[in-house]
Design an enzyme around this catalytic site. Structure first.
Site, PDB file in Angstrom:
ATOM      1  N   MET A   1      -0.199 -50.574  27.647  1.00  0.00           N
ATOM      2  CA  MET A   1       0.067 -51.752  26.862  1.00  0.00           C
ATOM      3  C   MET A   1       1.566 -51.960  26.861  1.00  0.00           C
ATOM      4  O   MET A   1       2.234 -50.962  26.782  1.00  0.00           O
ATOM      5  CB  MET A   1      -0.440 -51.379  25.511  1.00  0.00           C
ATOM      6  CG  MET A   1      -0.913 -52.247  24.460  1.00  0.00           C
ATOM      7  SD  MET A   1      -0.020 -53.228  23.400  1.00  0.00           S
ATOM      8  CE  MET A   1       1.328 -52.488  22.756  1.00  0.00           C
ATOM      9  N   PRO A   2       2.109 -53.020  27.039  1.00  0.00           N
ATOM     10  CA  PRO A   2       1.589 -54.382  26.929  1.00  0.00           C
ATOM     11  C   PRO A   2       0.749 -54.814  28.138  1.00  0.00           C
ATOM     12  O   PRO A   2       0.792 -54.206  29.187  1.00  0.00           O
ATOM     13  CB  PRO A   2       2.829 -55.254  26.828  1.00  0.00           C
ATOM     14  CG  PRO A   2       4.023 -54.388  26.941  1.00  0.00           C
ATOM     15  CD  PRO A   2       3.565 -53.002  27.176  1.00  0.00           C
ATOM     16  N   LEU A   3       0.034 -55.907  27.919  1.00  0.00           N
ATOM     17  CA  LEU A   3      -0.723 -56.562  28.970  1.00  0.00           C
ATOM     18  C   LEU A   3       0.148 -57.688  29.518  1.00  0.00           C
ATOM     19  O   LEU A   3       0.585 -58.551  28.755  1.00  0.00           O
ATOM     20  CB  LEU A   3      -2.026 -57.117  28.391  1.00  0.00           C
ATOM     21  CG  LEU A   3      -2.815 -58.087  29.253  1.00  0.00           C
ATOM     22  CD1 LEU A   3      -3.281 -57.428  30.535  1.00  0.00           C
ATOM     23  CD2 LEU A   3      -3.997 -58.639  28.461  1.00  0.00           C
ATOM     24  N   MET A  28       9.309 -53.504  32.591  1.00  0.00           N
ATOM     25  CA  MET A  28       8.625 -53.319  31.319  1.00  0.00           C
ATOM     26  C   MET A  28       8.793 -51.884  30.813  1.00  0.00           C
ATOM     27  O   MET A  28       9.109 -51.656  29.647  1.00  0.00           O
ATOM     28  CB  MET A  28       7.137 -53.672  31.483  1.00  0.00           C
ATOM     29  CG  MET A  28       6.364 -53.807  30.199  1.00  0.00           C
ATOM     30  SD  MET A  28       5.366 -52.380  29.740  1.00  0.00           S
ATOM     31  CE  MET A  28       4.490 -51.964  31.186  1.00  0.00           C
ATOM     32  N   VAL A  72       1.366 -59.840  26.325  1.00  0.00           N
ATOM     33  CA  VAL A  72       0.547 -59.621  25.135  1.00  0.00           C
ATOM     34  C   VAL A  72       0.850 -58.206  24.666  1.00  0.00           C
ATOM     35  O   VAL A  72       0.650 -57.244  25.408  1.00  0.00           O
ATOM     36  CB  VAL A  72      -0.955 -59.783  25.446  1.00  0.00           C
ATOM     37  CG1 VAL A  72      -1.788 -59.576  24.187  1.00  0.00           C
ATOM     38  CG2 VAL A  72      -1.233 -61.148  26.063  1.00  0.00           C
TER      39      VAL A  72
END
Length: 129
Positions: A1-3, A28, A72
């Site tokens: 996560m995140p997506l 990320m 997300v």
């Protein structure tokens, strides 16, 4: 996560998409300090006019290399988001030749109870994550 959800114009090769996803994942991981194995990415491709992205009157030029990234995620700090914006643009330019003017990013935040990674459990709530 995140997506991470990527919205692209059709026409990139599988290798180009793989490079884009790898570069985004590295940005990320670096920006949010998440584990390297924490990788969830979706790519959707569109023909014009099914994807349109003007510049909101800012004078930002767009090309067929345009990438819209939806992130997300659980809430992230302001500086982490700003770092991600920068790190992603640098990585995409260096790796894929995608200029920063062709990168748009939007965050959609949710909370721990909004995630199940499988097995019918909310791993953030159960303490598994």
């Amino acid at each position: 996560m995140p997506l991470l959800k990527f919205h692209l114009y059709k026409g990139r090769s599988a290798d180009e998409v793989s490079l884009l996803l790898d570069a985004a994942h590295k940005a990320m991981v670096h920006s949010f300090n998440v584990p390297k194995a924490d990788r969830y990415q979706i790519v959707s491709e569109y023909q014009y006019p099914y994807l349109q992205a003007l510049d909101t009157g800012l004078g930002i030029p767009r090309t067929e290399k345009f990438v819209l990234v939806e992130v997300v995620s659980r809430p992230r700090g302001r500086q982490a988001k700003v770092d991600f914006y920068h790190n992603l643009c640098v990585a995409l330019d260096k790796t894929c030749g995608i200029q920063a003017s062709d990168v748009m990013i939007s965050f959609v935040e949710n909370s721990d109870e909004d995630w199940s990674f499988g097995c019918g459990r909310a791993q953030f709530l159960t303490g598994e994550l």
